[in-house]
Design a protein around this motif. Structure first.
Motif, PDB file in Angstrom:
ATOM      1  N   GLY A 242       0.825  -1.210   0.000  1.00 22.20           N
ATOM      2  CA  GLY A 242       0.000   0.000   0.000  1.00 22.20           C
ATOM      3  C   GLY A 242       0.858   1.258   0.000  1.00 22.20           C
ATOM      4  O   GLY A 242       0.535   2.256  -0.654  1.00 22.20           O
ATOM      5  N   ILE A 243       1.962   1.215   0.720  1.00 22.30           N
ATOM      6  CA  ILE A 243       2.869   2.371   0.775  1.00 22.30           C
ATOM      7  C   ILE A 243       3.489   2.626  -0.592  1.00 22.30           C
ATOM      8  O   ILE A 243       3.594   3.772  -1.042  1.00 22.30           O
ATOM      9  CB  ILE A 243       3.954   2.119   1.846  1.00 22.30           C
ATOM     10  CG1 ILE A 243       3.339   2.312   3.241  1.00 22.30           C
ATOM     11  CG2 ILE A 243       5.153   3.033   1.642  1.00 22.30           C
ATOM     12  CD1 ILE A 243       4.297   1.995   4.369  1.00 22.30           C
ATOM     13  N   ILE A 244       3.889   1.546  -1.260  1.00 21.61           N
ATOM     14  CA  ILE A 244       4.497   1.720  -2.581  1.00 21.61           C
ATOM     15  C   ILE A 244       3.494   2.375  -3.531  1.00 21.61           C
ATOM     16  O   ILE A 244       3.803   3.346  -4.224  1.00 21.61           O
ATOM     17  CB  ILE A 244       4.964   0.356  -3.139  1.00 21.61           C
ATOM     18  CG1 ILE A 244       6.065  -0.221  -2.247  1.00 21.61           C
ATOM     19  CG2 ILE A 244       5.451   0.517  -4.581  1.00 21.61           C
ATOM     20  CD1 ILE A 244       6.342  -1.703  -2.499  1.00 21.61           C
ATOM     21  N   SER A 246       0.918   4.162  -2.772  1.00 22.24           N
ATOM     22  CA  SER A 246       0.596   5.527  -2.362  1.00 22.24           C
ATOM     23  C   SER A 246       1.692   6.499  -2.771  1.00 22.24           C
ATOM     24  O   SER A 246       1.418   7.573  -3.319  1.00 22.24           O
ATOM     25  CB  SER A 246       0.378   5.560  -0.844  1.00 22.24           C
ATOM     26  OG  SER A 246       0.140   6.876  -0.417  1.00 22.24           O
ATOM     27  N   LEU A 247       2.946   6.124  -2.511  1.00 25.13           N
ATOM     28  CA  LEU A 247       4.047   7.033  -2.846  1.00 25.13           C
ATOM     29  C   LEU A 247       4.170   7.207  -4.354  1.00 25.13           C
ATOM     30  O   LEU A 247       4.417   8.299  -4.852  1.00 25.13           O
ATOM     31  CB  LEU A 247       5.373   6.495  -2.286  1.00 25.13           C
ATOM     32  CG  LEU A 247       5.546   6.600  -0.775  1.00 25.13           C
ATOM     33  CD1 LEU A 247       6.875   5.976  -0.366  1.00 25.13           C
ATOM     34  CD2 LEU A 247       5.492   8.059  -0.314  1.00 25.13           C
ATOM     35  N   GLU A 248       3.989   6.109  -5.080  1.00 24.20           N
ATOM     36  CA  GLU A 248       4.175   6.167  -6.522  1.00 24.20           C
ATOM     37  C   GLU A 248       3.063   6.989  -7.172  1.00 24.20           C
ATOM     38  O   GLU A 248       3.305   7.769  -8.076  1.00 24.20           O
ATOM     39  CB  GLU A 248       4.154   4.726  -7.071  1.00 24.20           C
ATOM     40  CG  GLU A 248       4.606   4.645  -8.505  1.00 24.20           C
ATOM     41  CD  GLU A 248       4.688   3.198  -8.975  1.00 24.20           C
ATOM     42  OE1 GLU A 248       3.905   2.349  -8.489  1.00 24.20           O
ATOM     43  OE2 GLU A 248       5.539   2.917  -9.833  1.00 24.20           O
ATOM     44  N   ARG A 249       1.862   6.810  -6.670  1.00 30.39           N
ATOM     45  CA  ARG A 249       0.727   7.421  -7.347  1.00 30.39           C
ATOM     46  C   ARG A 249       0.460   8.840  -6.858  1.00 30.39           C
ATOM     47  O   ARG A 249       0.141   9.723  -7.631  1.00 30.39           O
ATOM     48  CB  ARG A 249      -0.520   6.549  -7.111  1.00 30.39           C
ATOM     49  CG  ARG A 249      -1.644   6.844  -8.054  1.00 30.39           C
ATOM     50  CD  ARG A 249      -2.654   5.713  -8.074  1.00 30.39           C
ATOM     51  NE  ARG A 249      -2.063   4.437  -8.507  1.00 30.39           N
ATOM     52  CZ  ARG A 249      -2.761   3.291  -8.636  1.00 30.39           C
ATOM     53  NH1 ARG A 249      -4.051   3.275  -8.359  1.00 30.39           N
ATOM     54  NH2 ARG A 249      -2.171   2.192  -9.032  1.00 30.39           N
ATOM     55  N   TYR A 250       0.598   9.033  -5.540  1.00 33.37           N
ATOM     56  CA  TYR A 250       0.176  10.327  -4.989  1.00 33.37           C
ATOM     57  C   TYR A 250       1.308  11.092  -4.334  1.00 33.37           C
ATOM     58  O   TYR A 250       1.096  12.106  -3.689  1.00 33.37           O
ATOM     59  CB  TYR A 250      -0.950  10.114  -3.968  1.00 33.37           C
ATOM     60  CG  TYR A 250      -2.083   9.304  -4.507  1.00 33.37           C
ATOM     61  CD1 TYR A 250      -2.926   9.836  -5.493  1.00 33.37           C
ATOM     62  CD2 TYR A 250      -2.296   7.998  -4.071  1.00 33.37           C
ATOM     63  CE1 TYR A 250      -3.958   9.067  -6.010  1.00 33.37           C
ATOM     64  CE2 TYR A 250      -3.335   7.238  -4.589  1.00 33.37           C
ATOM     65  CZ  TYR A 250      -4.164   7.770  -5.556  1.00 33.37           C
ATOM     66  OH  TYR A 250      -5.178   7.025  -6.078  1.00 33.37           O
ATOM     67  N   GLY A 251       2.529  10.556  -4.474  1.00 31.62           N
ATOM     68  CA  GLY A 251       3.656  11.223  -3.845  1.00 31.62           C
ATOM     69  C   GLY A 251       3.883  12.610  -4.432  1.00 31.62           C
ATOM     70  O   GLY A 251       3.696  12.834  -5.612  1.00 31.62           O
ATOM     71  N   LYS A 252       4.244  13.534  -3.540  1.00 30.58           N
ATOM     72  CA  LYS A 252       4.563  14.893  -3.993  1.00 30.58           C
ATOM     73  C   LYS A 252       5.885  15.269  -3.353  1.00 30.58           C
ATOM     74  O   LYS A 252       5.990  15.233  -2.136  1.00 30.58           O
ATOM     75  CB  LYS A 252       3.506  15.894  -3.513  1.00 30.58           C
ATOM     76  CG  LYS A 252       2.118  15.623  -4.021  1.00 30.58           C
ATOM     77  CD  LYS A 252       1.842  16.396  -5.280  1.00 30.58           C
ATOM     78  CE  LYS A 252       0.432  16.122  -5.788  1.00 30.58           C
ATOM     79  NZ  LYS A 252       0.326  14.802  -6.450  1.00 30.58           N
ATOM     80  N   PRO A 253       6.864  15.603  -4.151  1.00 24.60           N
ATOM     81  CA  PRO A 253       8.113  16.042  -3.538  1.00 24.60           C
ATOM     82  C   PRO A 253       7.849  17.257  -2.685  1.00 24.60           C
ATOM     83  O   PRO A 253       6.981  18.073  -3.009  1.00 24.60           O
ATOM     84  CB  PRO A 253       9.005  16.367  -4.735  1.00 24.60           C
ATOM     85  CG  PRO A 253       8.087  16.483  -5.903  1.00 24.60           C
ATOM     86  CD  PRO A 253       6.872  15.670  -5.599  1.00 24.60           C
TER      87      PRO A 253
END
Lengths: 259, 259
Positions: A242-244, A246-253
């Motif tokens: 789930g973390i992968i 989430s970070l891949e899809r909705y991650g924002k630097p």
């Protein structure tokens, strides 16, 4: 008779604790607590300086008052150990006497062995400052010394009773197996783990982290070893996937913060 | 180098003892004495209730005043364990966390093994009444429970420190073989690990994975427990932080593949 029947309940019975000429009531109370912490209940006193019963002892025994209240008082040590068949004497240093000298754990094992055979056994502790006299030690079957820091070996009465009582408890414990502490959670099966590995690796190829093809096999091995060491549960594998996502899809630097 | 050269002096060094939010000065002094009885000298305090230095603590430390005087004070637990690579949390009961649960003797053996390999290690003790919080325990690598009488298991702070210090001493009685199983890599110190935790948690707040504020504390604890179990090296911490940056910044969901 099954084997279980021969095992005494670890939290009842056990050696008598004999305090020889104790001075401060507080220390008698502390000894009662320390005993009871590890399941010992039979307290005996010889010639307590301030008499008995003692208010300070009962106050300090908080939670173990029953042990303190039930203490038996004797005029002298021979009387206090008359019904016992084996006693060990706790001393700060070994004495030059022809007796076995035990560590606390070895003493506890010996007491346990004899107790399990039906012997009545006891542990002697001396007065706060003076400890046990040579005459006291002469009445014991063995000496126990607590191997403390040579530069600072003074243990108070309550602490000495605590350590010996703790070793008594330990001597009766089943061999302790380290547990994982993961409660009811099932460890992930390898298929779930490989699913996680492949999911992570594909995401890292996409993101460029595993972009250099020649370096990929070694990096993948290291990642798998690292995650493998964590002994993940199946739930944890799902969380990491789930973390992968989430970070891949909705991650924002952080620079471009904002939803 | 002879074998003797590689054996640390059993009466110097050893784990740091960290008292988390201690209340009574007397108990801090009792802890200093108990440590020093078994050769431990490095005392750390987080947020002592009555400030520091504390007269009651020094008075109670009689004979171990040097240990009490040298105590280091920290604002919080992450600061107090920042330079350590492995810490155990002493609790009255096991916690339902994904961490190893050790007996005092097994914990001491594990601390000894790591200490012999050159790691800096520590033991955490909670406040008198409340003990360690779940957040405190989440920062530890393992939990230690003292197996006391279920009917009377309350040990005071000085007693808990005494038993763990005693087990530390006992664990040094037999020769220990250092093994890391991680080759030459150094384990991450807690400051690096907390840096990773915070980095990941911030990224997951941004991505929405930790978007539901009420659920956040439990999820954060679980994540920390899971990553803590992997016993990461400092290089692995850097790798994981690189992965977070990469996924957050350059991650592309599979549906929109390309580039």
């Amino acid at each position: 008779m099954t084997e279980t029947d021969t095992q005494p309940d670890p939290w009842t019975g056990g050696p008598a604790v004999i305090l020889v000429r104790p001075q401060m009531g507080e220390n008698i109370g502390a000894a009662a607590r320390a005993m009871f912490n590890f399941g010992l209940t039979e307290l005996r006193l010889t010639a307590p300086r301030d008499g008995w019963p003692n208010e300070a002892a009962l106050a300090m025994a908080a939670g173990a008052e029953d042990v303190a209240r039930a203490a038996e008082v004797f005029d002298d040590l021979p009387g206090a150990i008359a019904d016992l068949s084996y006693v060990v004497a706790t001393t700060a240093r070994g004495r030059d006497m022809a007796k076995p000298v035990f560590s606390p754990s070895d003493a506890a094992r010996e007491l346990r062995r004899r107790h399990a055979s039906g012997e009545k056994v006891g542990m002697l502790f001396g007065a706060e400052r003076s400890g046990l006299s040579n005459d006291d030690v002469a009445l014991a079957d063995a000496v126990v010394t607590i191997p403390a820091n040579p530069a600072y070996s003074s243990l108070n009465l309550g602490q000495a009773v605590l350590l010996l009582s703790y070793e008594w408890m330990r001597s009766g414990a089943a061999p302790e197996l380290p547990q994982t502490g993961r409660g009811e959670a099932a460890p992930a099966i390898k298929a779930e783990l490989v699913g996680l590995f492949e999911h992570l690796e594909e995401a890292l190829v996409r993101s460029g982290f595993l972009g250099i093809k020649e370096k990929r096999p070694a990096m993948v091995r290291n990642l798998r070893a690292m995650l493998g060491r964590a002994e993940l549960t199946d739930q944890e594998v799902r969380t990491l996937r789930g973390i992968i996502v989430s970070l891949e899809r909705y991650g924002k630097p952080p620079e471009t913060e904002g939803k």
